[in-house]
Design a protein around this motif. Structure first.
Motif, mmCIF file in Angstrom:
data_model
loop_
_atom_site.group_PDB
_atom_site.id
_atom_site.type_symbol
_atom_site.label_atom_id
_atom_site.label_comp_id
_atom_site.label_asym_id
_atom_site.label_seq_id
_atom_site.Cartn_x
_atom_site.Cartn_y
_atom_site.Cartn_z
ATOM 1 N N ALA A 61 -38.024 31.863 112.102
ATOM 2 C CA ALA A 61 -39.065 31.074 110.926
ATOM 3 C C ALA A 61 -40.142 31.415 110.859
ATOM 4 N N GLN A 65 -42.390 34.904 108.530
ATOM 5 C CA GLN A 65 -43.287 34.646 107.452
ATOM 6 C C GLN A 65 -44.606 35.009 107.527
ATOM 7 N N ARG A 185 -38.024 24.099 109.587
ATOM 8 C CA ARG A 185 -39.083 23.455 108.939
ATOM 9 C C ARG A 185 -40.217 23.884 109.733
ATOM 10 N N SER A 188 -41.643 27.065 109.573
ATOM 11 C CA SER A 188 -42.252 27.300 107.978
ATOM 12 C C SER A 188 -43.674 26.886 108.037
ATOM 13 N N ALA A 193 -45.872 27.819 104.732
ATOM 14 C CA ALA A 193 -44.834 28.144 103.728
ATOM 15 C C ALA A 193 -44.954 27.101 102.693
ATOM 16 N N GLU A 198 -39.950 25.973 102.622
ATOM 17 C CA GLU A 198 -39.579 25.066 103.759
ATOM 18 C C GLU A 198 -38.431 24.340 103.587
ATOM 19 N N LEU A 201 -35.485 26.953 104.045
ATOM 20 C CA LEU A 201 -35.119 27.601 105.341
ATOM 21 C C LEU A 201 -34.765 26.255 106.198
#
Lengths: 329, 329
Positions: A61, A65, A185, A188, A193, A198, A201
């Protein structure tokens, strides 16, 4: 598992190899206490392995990003420690003899020490998480742990009886999907994010976790003891009705329902044997039914990734749900 | 307890009455979970009472420094919840039958549910503490909990054998004094104390906690079952050597040492009876020795207050050590 899947698993592992090694080192450091018994139990649990799927999700995750900091190693260790802490306490509660093919910690060290070792692991996880100096991260971890603990208590209250699908989905959310969701989370949040990404995901993690647990529960009924590293049908032996069993309870004959209820009530196969239960589940299409639900969750998970830019980490995340539903152990 | 002390206890209580009531309301709200078993166990524990000495210390520390906000009610509830969580897990570990004159929670709900209820209480305490949005507060609480858990494990490893004073003081620091210390520190942090004052008030809490536990351990040996609300000499029955016992082990005759070691090893009075142990302790001046240590701690506690401005809350804090060492239950 097919050769294709294996080769992809290796690719995903290669992608995360250095970070997963860093997480192992972090876990090694974090397991050290002034108190010998804690270090011993923590080492034993860490060496027991496990798939490290939660830290892997967190890494994917974050990296999908563009995150490159050290926080993901720390928090990867944190989610694994929270997971381990819940396992230690759950094994006490289920009076489990084995875990991952080895004697469970409570068998070796006794319940008393394992209550405390579990407590310590929770605190150590929070201690490491605190180093990030981010309240959102702490909010998520504390609320997650409460959900999981409540889930285990709710499960205790269902033992020995038929439950409905709503209860089942709530239980597996708390037991598994909630931590998958939080792992996504946390990755993220580290990557900065937006709330929307968030959430998406997080939804990926939740759906994936549901798929994961549904498949776990199917394998518990259908795989061999060698594959599982624990006795087959241990859920039924503990009086737990999982999705395919619930399907046969609701869609089978009176006799089918009676047979299943006997096993749940007895928490043993003394009156009805395992083969008979498998015959009931297969005849009612209940294993297929559960697997279809898992596939739907896997598909829902993939949809949570739509907004991510295309990169190798996103491709790995797209592959994970397939892996989860196709695994045979 | 003398009439003078009683009247002062009432004065202190009057000083804190509204805040303590607010803490009870907060504890009532905080004990509510979606899961009935948790609410039930949490209510049972809360209604069991207890002296609320930890929240009272936190309130006095904050108010002596002019704090008037709501944080002290929240954090007062937090320290009480952490305390309760440790009691629930300790009762499982000690296989305790009674607590504060009632059946212990594990007797009523079983160990499995109480492991989870304890976990939940820890998390709920952190959840409330998180609302203060202060990392220092969380650092203190997490590190405190680890110290307490480690202390309980260390204690398990000493059961059935003689220990030295250094081990004893480390154990009672972790078991009791650490939370007293943190309560004083939390009150100080809320009031915006300098590090120096926070340290001094922390030292007050630590010394007071040591005095409190030394006296508790003496009363366990010398008070009656009616007074204690639990069987007398339960420490010895659990194989725990406390300060006066350690004194007789180190200063008594060979026969004295042999008799005490038998009780520790047997974890019962089958071979040596309680009266014989009391005779040994009295003949060696061991009870007086422990009480003298408690008085020294009480005096050290008072010295930690030197820098506080004179007000009724400081006067209450000055009185608490006397109360702690003079109590008979």
């Amino acid at each position: 598992m097919s050769t294709l899947a294996l080769s992809t698993a290796k690719e995903v592992f290669d992608l995360l190899r250095d970070d997963l090694r860093a997480i192992e080192r972090e876990l090694g450091r974090d397991a050290v206490s002034d108190v010998a018994a804690i270090t011993e139990i923590a080492d034993y649990l860490r060496e027991g392995g496990g798939k490290r799927i939660r830290p892997s999700l967190l890494l994917l995750a974050a990296k999908a990003q563009g995150y490159e900091g050290q926080g993901m190693v720390k928090l990867g260790a944190v989610v694994e420690m929270v997971h381990t802490a819940t396992l230690v306490h759950d094994d006490i509660i289920d009076a489990a003899d084995t875990r991952r093919g080895r004697p469970s910690a409570n068998t070796t060290w006794g319940n008393a020490k394992c209550v405390l070792a579990g407590d310590w692991l929770y605190m150590q996880a929070f201690h490491i998480a605190l180093e990030e100096r981010n309240f959102r991260i702490l909010d998520l971890l504390i609320s997650l742990t409460q959900q999981m603990v409540e889930g285990e208590l709710l499960q205790m209250e269902t033992l020995g009886r038929a439950i409905c699908e709503t209860e089942y989905f709530d239980l597996i959310y708390r037991k598994t999907a909630c931590l998958f969701q939080v792992s996504m989370r946390l990755g993220s949040i580290l990557a900065g994010a937006t709330d929307e990404i968030e959430d998406q995901l997080g939804e990926y993690g939740r759906s994936l976790g549901m798929a994961f647990q549904i498949v776990d529960d199917v394998l518990d009924l259908t795989a061999s003891e060698d594959m599982l590293g624990k006795p087959v049908a241990s859920d039924l032996r503990e009086g737990k009705a999982t999705l395919s069993v619930i399907h046969s309870l609701e869609n089978g004959t009176e006799a089918d329902r009676g047979a299943i209820e006997k096993v749940l009530l007895d928490q043993s196969f003394d009156r009805v044997d395992h083969a008979e239960i498998l015959e009931i589940l297969n005849r009612n299409g209940s294993v297929e039914y559960a697997m279809a639900a898992a596939f739907r969750c896997a598909e829902a998970a993939r949809q949570g990734l739509a907004a991510l830019p295309d990169n190798e980490f996103k491709r790995a995340l797209l592959w994970v749900p397939d892996f989860v539903v196709a695994r045979d152990k």
